[in-house]
Design an enzyme around this catalytic site. Structure first.
Site, PDB file in Angstrom:
ATOM      1  N   GLU A 141      34.033  39.208  36.437  1.00  0.00           N
ATOM      2  CA  GLU A 141      34.330  39.184  34.998  1.00  0.00           C
ATOM      3  C   GLU A 141      33.720  37.952  34.340  1.00  0.00           C
ATOM      4  O   GLU A 141      33.287  37.998  33.187  1.00  0.00           O
ATOM      5  CB  GLU A 141      35.856  39.263  34.788  1.00  0.00           C
ATOM      6  CG  GLU A 141      36.367  40.675  35.075  1.00  0.00           C
ATOM      7  CD  GLU A 141      37.793  40.755  35.596  1.00  0.00           C
ATOM      8  OE1 GLU A 141      38.548  39.781  35.462  1.00  0.00           O
ATOM      9  OE2 GLU A 141      38.145  41.817  36.148  1.00  0.00           O
ATOM     10  N   ASN A 154      45.245  37.310  41.951  1.00  0.00           N
ATOM     11  CA  ASN A 154      44.456  36.871  40.795  1.00  0.00           C
ATOM     12  C   ASN A 154      45.136  37.455  39.561  1.00  0.00           C
ATOM     13  O   ASN A 154      44.970  38.634  39.258  1.00  0.00           O
ATOM     14  CB  ASN A 154      43.014  37.393  40.935  1.00  0.00           C
ATOM     15  CG  ASN A 154      42.190  37.147  39.682  1.00  0.00           C
ATOM     16  OD1 ASN A 154      42.589  36.377  38.803  1.00  0.00           O
ATOM     17  ND2 ASN A 154      41.038  37.804  39.593  1.00  0.00           N
ATOM     18  N   HIS A 205      33.885  35.071  39.761  1.00  0.00           N
ATOM     19  CA  HIS A 205      34.461  36.401  39.610  1.00  0.00           C
ATOM     20  C   HIS A 205      33.524  37.248  38.742  1.00  0.00           C
ATOM     21  O   HIS A 205      32.907  36.733  37.803  1.00  0.00           O
ATOM     22  CB  HIS A 205      35.855  36.320  38.973  1.00  0.00           C
ATOM     23  CG  HIS A 205      36.584  37.626  39.045  1.00  0.00           C
ATOM     24  ND1 HIS A 205      36.315  38.654  38.168  1.00  0.00           N
ATOM     25  CD2 HIS A 205      37.524  38.088  39.899  1.00  0.00           C
ATOM     26  CE1 HIS A 205      37.076  39.693  38.500  1.00  0.00           C
ATOM     27  NE2 HIS A 205      37.816  39.369  39.545  1.00  0.00           N
ATOM     28  N   GLY A 263      39.838  47.019  39.199  1.00  0.00           N
ATOM     29  CA  GLY A 263      40.683  47.539  38.127  1.00  0.00           C
ATOM     30  C   GLY A 263      40.457  49.001  37.807  1.00  0.00           C
ATOM     31  O   GLY A 263      40.921  49.508  36.796  1.00  0.00           O
ATOM     32  N   LYS A 291      44.595  36.960  36.552  1.00  0.00           N
ATOM     33  CA  LYS A 291      43.711  37.115  35.390  1.00  0.00           C
ATOM     34  C   LYS A 291      44.426  36.592  34.133  1.00  0.00           C
ATOM     35  O   LYS A 291      45.218  35.653  34.233  1.00  0.00           O
ATOM     36  CB  LYS A 291      43.257  38.573  35.238  1.00  0.00           C
ATOM     37  CG  LYS A 291      42.681  39.122  36.550  1.00  0.00           C
ATOM     38  CD  LYS A 291      41.927  40.389  36.380  1.00  0.00           C
ATOM     39  CE  LYS A 291      41.420  40.853  37.742  1.00  0.00           C
ATOM     40  NZ  LYS A 291      40.515  41.969  37.701  1.00  0.00           N
ATOM     41  N   GLU A 294      33.861  41.702  46.277  1.00  0.00           N
ATOM     42  CA  GLU A 294      34.529  42.544  45.288  1.00  0.00           C
ATOM     43  C   GLU A 294      33.491  43.445  44.614  1.00  0.00           C
ATOM     44  O   GLU A 294      32.810  43.011  43.677  1.00  0.00           O
ATOM     45  CB  GLU A 294      35.195  41.681  44.215  1.00  0.00           C
ATOM     46  CG  GLU A 294      36.292  40.792  44.738  1.00  0.00           C
ATOM     47  CD  GLU A 294      37.311  40.466  43.642  1.00  0.00           C
ATOM     48  OE1 GLU A 294      38.490  40.709  43.871  1.00  0.00           O
ATOM     49  OE2 GLU A 294      36.910  40.011  42.561  1.00  0.00           O
ATOM     50  N   SER A 354      40.918  46.995  43.591  1.00  0.00           N
ATOM     51  CA  SER A 354      41.923  48.048  43.699  1.00  0.00           C
ATOM     52  C   SER A 354      42.627  48.084  45.058  1.00  0.00           C
ATOM     53  O   SER A 354      42.926  49.165  45.570  1.00  0.00           O
ATOM     54  CB  SER A 354      41.310  49.418  43.367  1.00  0.00           C
ATOM     55  OG  SER A 354      40.867  49.436  42.015  1.00  0.00           O
TER      56      SER A 354
HETATM   57  P1  PGA Z   1      42.076  44.639  40.994  1.00  0.00           P
HETATM   58  O1  PGA Z   1      41.298  43.271  40.725  1.00  0.00           O
HETATM   59  O2  PGA Z   1      42.889  44.427  42.265  1.00  0.00           O
HETATM   60  O3  PGA Z   1      42.930  44.848  39.792  1.00  0.00           O
HETATM   61  O4  PGA Z   1      41.042  45.703  41.178  1.00  0.00           O
HETATM   62  C1  PGA Z   1      40.752  42.498  41.770  1.00  0.00           C
HETATM   63  C2  PGA Z   1      40.053  41.290  41.193  1.00  0.00           C
HETATM   64  O5  PGA Z   1      39.442  41.412  40.118  1.00  0.00           O
HETATM   65  O6  PGA Z   1      40.091  40.204  41.782  1.00  0.00           O
END
Ligand code: PGA
Length: 247
Positions: free
Chosen positions: A95, A9, A93, A170, A11, A164, A208
């Site tokens: 976010e 992903n 997601h 993140g 982003k 998630e 992460s």
């Molecule tokens: P990350 O993000 O691996 O940077 O924690 C995962 C995601 O948001 O899909």
């Protein structure tokens, strides 16, 4: 045995030059004995498609509209994603749930629109830190998944689910393999009650995931791969995670 799936992903990261390098590196590093895909920002999908021609790496988007077409300025439909060959689209997601106020029902409608046009939705669910601390993890992910199951009905078996935990995205904090597996088992049971295809469905872990924790996470019985943010932007890291999924 479910084949593992690893999805990058990206982003809102990348540039034409950086993407070309990343994709060339992945092409060289693969293939792996796992399904691999990258979900890239809309403007880069077409070039990603070109760069990945002739490889087994699939590509997709990070969101889609719940509508097919019409006066929805700024939106992109799953019809368009199918038109340019997207295999996957991430929906719900955290976010988007947080910054765009996406409801459980809107996420479910997006998943339905994607499936209607042959694009596999990767439906994200996950609890915040406060919800985990209040002992609500199970209730939250079940509520989020229930909306999708209810809306998809007999198509439920065709989606991919991604667990998630919001507090792990993140942040460098990862759910332990046992913590993640516990939630995946809950999700599997919920899918099992909804579709006879639950045994074949893939439930990814995200939050992460790095080269050094991927293998242990992926060895859990109900973790069928990963949704990878930060580590999907570096060839060596993403390739190592794909390798970890291939065992
Ligand atoms: P990350 O993000 O691996 O940077 O924690 C995962 C995601 O948001 O899909």
């Amino acid at each position: 045995m479910r084949k593992k799936l690893v999805v990058g992903n990206w982003k809102m990261h990348g540039s034409r030059a950086a993407n070309a390098q990343l994709l060339a590196g992945l092409k060289e590093a693969g293939p792996w004995n796992a399904d691999v895909a990258v979900c890239v920002p809309f403007p880069y999908i077409a070039e990603t498609a070109l760069a990945l021609t002739g490889t087994v790496i699939a590509y997709g988007a990070q969101d889609c509209s719940s509508h097919e077409q019409g006066a929805y300025t700024g939106e992109v439909s799953s019809v368009m994603l199918q038109d340019i060959g997207c295999r996957y689209v991430i929906v719900g997601h955290s976010e988007r749930r947080a910054y765009h106020a996406e409801s459980d029902q809107l996420v479910a409608d997006k998943a339905k629109a994607a499936l209607a046009h042959g694009v596999t939705p990767i439906v994200c669910v996950g609890e915040t830190r406060a919800e985990r601390e209040a002992g609500q993890t199970e209730a939250v992910v079940k509520r989020q998944l229930a909306a999708v199951i209810h809306t998809l009905g007999h198509c439920t078996g065709e989606m991919v689910v991604a667990y998630e935990p919001v507090w792990a995205i993140g942040t460098g904090l990862t759910a332990t393999p046992a913590e993640a597996q516990a939630v995946h088992a809950v999700l599997r049971a919920q899918l099992h009650a909804a579709t006879d295809r639950s045994g074949a469905m893939r439930i990814l872990y995200g939050g992460s995931v790095k080269a050094d924790n991927a293998a242990e996470l992926f060895s859990q019985p109900d973790i069928d791969g990963g949704l990878i943010g930060g580590a999907s932007l570096k060839v060596a890291d993403f390739a190592a995670i794909c390798r970890a999924a291939a065992h």
